[in-house]
Structure formats: C-alpha cells, structure tokens
Scaffold this motif. Structure first.
Motif, mmCIF file in Angstrom:
data_model
loop_
_atom_site.group_PDB
_atom_site.id
_atom_site.type_symbol
_atom_site.label_atom_id
_atom_site.label_comp_id
_atom_site.label_asym_id
_atom_site.label_seq_id
_atom_site.Cartn_x
_atom_site.Cartn_y
_atom_site.Cartn_z
ATOM 1 N N ASP A 153 25.701 35.524 36.877
ATOM 2 C CA ASP A 153 25.795 34.068 37.044
ATOM 3 C C ASP A 153 26.685 33.450 35.971
ATOM 4 O OD1 ASP A 153 24.141 34.157 39.243
ATOM 5 O OD2 ASP A 153 22.323 33.611 38.142
ATOM 6 N N GLN A 154 26.523 33.913 34.744
ATOM 7 C CA GLN A 154 27.324 33.375 33.635
ATOM 8 C C GLN A 154 28.797 33.720 33.824
ATOM 9 O OE1 GLN A 154 25.346 35.180 30.297
ATOM 10 N NE2 GLN A 154 23.806 33.547 30.133
ATOM 11 N N PHE A 155 29.068 34.937 34.273
ATOM 12 C CA PHE A 155 30.449 35.359 34.534
ATOM 13 C C PHE A 155 31.086 34.467 35.594
ATOM 14 C CE2 PHE A 155 33.640 37.782 36.845
ATOM 15 C CZ PHE A 155 34.396 38.365 35.831
ATOM 16 N N ALA A 156 30.360 34.240 36.688
ATOM 17 C CA ALA A 156 30.887 33.410 37.769
ATOM 18 C C ALA A 156 31.077 31.966 37.312
ATOM 19 C CB ALA A 156 29.950 33.464 38.976
ATOM 20 N N ALA A 157 30.152 31.468 36.489
ATOM 21 C CA ALA A 157 30.241 30.091 36.008
ATOM 22 C C ALA A 157 31.490 29.887 35.154
ATOM 23 C CB ALA A 157 28.993 29.734 35.215
ATOM 24 N N ARG A 158 31.852 30.909 34.364
ATOM 25 C CA ARG A 158 33.060 30.790 33.535
ATOM 26 C C ARG A 158 34.307 30.662 34.398
ATOM 27 N NH1 ARG A 158 30.924 35.267 30.542
ATOM 28 N NH2 ARG A 158 32.672 36.573 31.247
ATOM 29 N N LEU A 159 34.238 31.186 35.618
ATOM 30 C CA LEU A 159 35.376 31.097 36.539
ATOM 31 C C LEU A 159 35.240 29.920 37.504
ATOM 32 C CD1 LEU A 159 35.743 34.897 37.436
ATOM 33 C CD2 LEU A 159 37.060 33.575 35.773
ATOM 34 N N ALA A 160 34.222 29.089 37.266
ATOM 35 C CA ALA A 160 33.971 27.915 38.104
ATOM 36 C C ALA A 160 33.780 28.304 39.573
ATOM 37 C CB ALA A 160 35.096 26.896 37.970
ATOM 38 N N THR A 161 33.020 29.378 39.776
ATOM 39 C CA THR A 161 32.760 29.824 41.140
ATOM 40 C C THR A 161 31.321 30.323 41.228
ATOM 41 O OG1 THR A 161 33.571 31.214 42.945
ATOM 42 C CG2 THR A 161 33.611 32.176 40.736
ATOM 43 N N THR A 162 30.963 30.958 42.325
ATOM 44 C CA THR A 162 29.630 31.507 42.519
ATOM 45 C C THR A 162 29.734 33.027 42.626
ATOM 46 O OG1 THR A 162 29.746 31.365 44.925
ATOM 47 C CG2 THR A 162 28.904 29.435 43.745
ATOM 48 N N PRO A 163 28.636 33.750 42.355
ATOM 49 C CA PRO A 163 28.689 35.215 42.431
ATOM 50 C C PRO A 163 29.206 35.736 43.770
ATOM 51 C CG PRO A 163 26.693 34.549 41.305
ATOM 52 C CD PRO A 163 27.338 33.296 41.815
ATOM 53 N N ARG A 164 28.795 35.117 44.864
ATOM 54 C CA ARG A 164 29.181 35.613 46.181
ATOM 55 C C ARG A 164 30.619 35.262 46.552
ATOM 56 N NH1 ARG A 164 24.793 36.926 50.117
ATOM 57 N NH2 ARG A 164 23.030 37.475 48.797
ATOM 58 N N ALA A 165 31.258 34.407 45.745
ATOM 59 C CA ALA A 165 32.644 34.030 46.025
ATOM 60 C C ALA A 165 33.640 34.785 45.151
ATOM 61 C CB ALA A 165 32.822 32.522 45.831
ATOM 62 N N LEU A 166 33.141 35.705 44.320
ATOM 63 C CA LEU A 166 34.046 36.458 43.443
ATOM 64 C C LEU A 166 34.994 37.333 44.264
ATOM 65 C CD1 LEU A 166 31.576 37.622 40.639
ATOM 66 C CD2 LEU A 166 33.359 35.878 40.439
ATOM 67 N N LYS A 167 36.262 37.344 43.858
ATOM 68 C CA LYS A 167 37.257 38.191 44.521
ATOM 69 C C LYS A 167 37.189 39.608 43.937
ATOM 70 C CE LYS A 167 40.387 34.336 45.469
ATOM 71 N NZ LYS A 167 39.448 33.288 45.055
ATOM 72 N N ALA A 168 37.884 40.545 44.590
ATOM 73 C CA ALA A 168 37.814 41.955 44.195
ATOM 74 C C ALA A 168 38.180 42.164 42.739
ATOM 75 C CB ALA A 168 38.718 42.784 45.104
ATOM 76 N N ALA A 169 39.286 41.550 42.286
ATOM 77 C CA ALA A 169 39.718 41.726 40.893
ATOM 78 C C ALA A 169 38.679 41.160 39.938
ATOM 79 C CB ALA A 169 41.075 41.047 40.685
ATOM 80 N N GLU A 170 38.066 40.051 40.320
ATOM 81 C CA GLU A 170 37.039 39.429 39.478
ATOM 82 C C GLU A 170 35.788 40.297 39.432
ATOM 83 O OE1 GLU A 170 38.404 34.806 40.420
ATOM 84 O OE2 GLU A 170 36.874 35.787 41.652
ATOM 85 N N ARG A 171 35.449 40.921 40.569
ATOM 86 C CA ARG A 171 34.290 41.815 40.587
ATOM 87 C C ARG A 171 34.520 43.021 39.672
ATOM 88 N NH1 ARG A 171 34.459 41.237 46.251
ATOM 89 N NH2 ARG A 171 35.097 43.429 46.412
ATOM 90 N N ARG A 172 35.773 43.555 39.673
ATOM 91 C CA ARG A 172 36.078 44.691 38.808
ATOM 92 C C ARG A 172 35.932 44.311 37.330
ATOM 93 N NH1 ARG A 172 39.916 45.708 42.955
ATOM 94 N NH2 ARG A 172 41.585 44.617 41.835
ATOM 95 N N ALA A 173 36.387 43.121 36.988
ATOM 96 C CA ALA A 173 36.242 42.641 35.608
ATOM 97 C C ALA A 173 34.766 42.456 35.261
ATOM 98 C CB ALA A 173 36.999 41.324 35.430
ATOM 99 N N LEU A 174 34.000 41.976 36.227
ATOM 100 C CA LEU A 174 32.561 41.794 36.029
ATOM 101 C C LEU A 174 31.888 43.139 35.764
ATOM 102 C CD1 LEU A 174 29.816 40.321 36.211
ATOM 103 C CD2 LEU A 174 29.932 40.661 38.699
ATOM 104 N N MET A 175 32.219 44.152 36.570
ATOM 105 C CA MET A 175 31.601 45.460 36.405
ATOM 106 C C MET A 175 31.922 46.045 35.033
ATOM 107 S SD MET A 175 29.844 45.781 39.067
ATOM 108 C CE MET A 175 29.269 47.435 38.706
ATOM 109 N N SER A 176 33.148 45.828 34.576
ATOM 110 C CA SER A 176 33.535 46.299 33.243
ATOM 111 C C SER A 176 32.692 45.623 32.177
ATOM 112 C CB SER A 176 35.024 46.023 33.009
ATOM 113 O OG SER A 176 35.395 46.406 31.703
#
Length: 209
Positions: A153-176
């Motif tokens: 949630d915090q990761f998505a909030a920093r990008l001004a989006t929601t967890p379910r709206a994360l794009k592939a590149a953003e998800r990869r950064a999140l997993m890292s």
C-alpha cells in the motif's frame, strides 16, 4: 412536434418502457410508477413492483400537482424521505418529463421500501457479529501478512496509485523492495502479494525474477 397530444402520448409510452426496465432491474425492492400529469385525476398509467397498494387510474400525488402548477418546479428530486399509507418509511426519487414546449407532461417515480433493507441490515449485523467474550483469539493469516500488505500500500501510495493499478515495471520494483525488506520470507508471501495486487501467482513469480 406539431401535434402536442401525439407528442405527449409518445413520451408517456416511452417512459413506460423505461419504467418496465428499471422495475425488472430493481425488483422486488423498488416500486416504479409512471404518472400522466395531463390527466391528474387518473395520473397513474403504469405501476410495477407494487409496494404502495395504489392502482392504475389513481390520482397524481402532491408533488405531481406541484409540477402541473409550476413549470419551473425542479425536474429531478432524488432520495427524498417519503411514507406509504401504512406508515412504512420510503426513499423516493421523482423525475419530471417535459414536452418540447417546456410543459410537464409526465413523471417517473421510484419508491424504495426502507423497511426491507432495515430487516436485511439487522440480519447481516447478527450474521457478522462474533463473540468477544469467548476468550479465544485466532488468526488464519500467516504472521507478517499484514506487513506485506502495508508495504504494498505504501509503495502504491508513493506512486499516487492503488496496488491493483500497478504496471508490470512498477510491480517488478515492488518485488525488489519486498525482497530487500525480507518480506518475501513470510510463509505464503507470493500468494499474499498476488491476492493484494489482484494478479495470478504466476505473474508475481515472473515479476520477482
């Protein structure tokens, strides 16, 4: 239209079709009524999901009479408190229909019986209640699951989006980021992440590579 009577007839007939569709969609909780405001003494020309006990041929309501008397009366009055003859509380919406000359010729009224929803609310409240005096506290969630969700949630909030709206590149950064924080050591971590992101576990595994 050159023929006002013909125009009124067409408007009322089309409104009846709208009423029928709405009634079928919101049955059985919502009564849908069509009023012909040019015949106030027999205004009701269609009634579906009858909750009020009225019939076709019954006269216009006070609101209908107000529209007949004043063309500047609001065209849409939504969610106002109302009451059936037997005292049941109702939430109503009334939509006035004007002809090409700006004259009110018909109205579509929606009446929701709130007692039905009050009963349902009571039943649901009883169903979801738990016994806090039982002395037992258990969680079927793996330890650390809430921490993973919070980090996502915090990761998505920093990008001004929601967890379910994360794009592939953003998800990869999140997993890292989750890996570096040690969050992926939590039991069933991949499943927890997948559910929170609204993606498959295969997608999460792929993003984690």
């Amino acid at each position: 239209m050159s023929n006002p009577s013909k125009e009124r007839q067409i408007l009322v007939e089309q409104l009846k079709q709208v009423a029928k569709g709405l009634a079928e969609t919101f049955a059985p909780f919502c009564e849908v009524v069509v009023h012909d405001l040019l015949h106030a003494d027999q205004a009701i020309v269609a009634i579906h999901n009858n909750l009020s006990g009225r019939e076709e041929g019954d006269p216009a309501t006070e609101l209908g009479l107000a529209r007949i008397a004043d063309e500047s009366y609001p065209q849409v009055i939504a969610n106002y408190p109302n009451q059936f003859a037997d005292g049941r509380q109702v939430k109503s919406t009334s939509i006035g229909i004007k002809d090409s000359g700006g004259r009110y010729v018909a109205a579509l009224c929606l009446n929701v019986d709130l007692t039905l929803f009050g009963t349902l609310q009571t039943m649901l409240g009883q169903f979801v209640s738990t016994d806090g005096t039982a002395g037992v506290k258990e969680s079927l969630d793996p330890p650390g699951a809430d921490g993973i969700r919070q980090r996502i949630d915090q990761f998505a909030a920093r990008l001004a989006t929601t967890p379910r709206a994360l794009k592939a590149a953003e998800r990869r950064a999140l997993m890292s980021e989750l890996r570096e924080a040690g969050s992926m050591e939590v039991r069933r971590a991949m499943e927890i992440v997948a559910l929170h992101l609204g993606v498959s576990r295969a997608t999460v595994y792929n993003d984690a590579k």
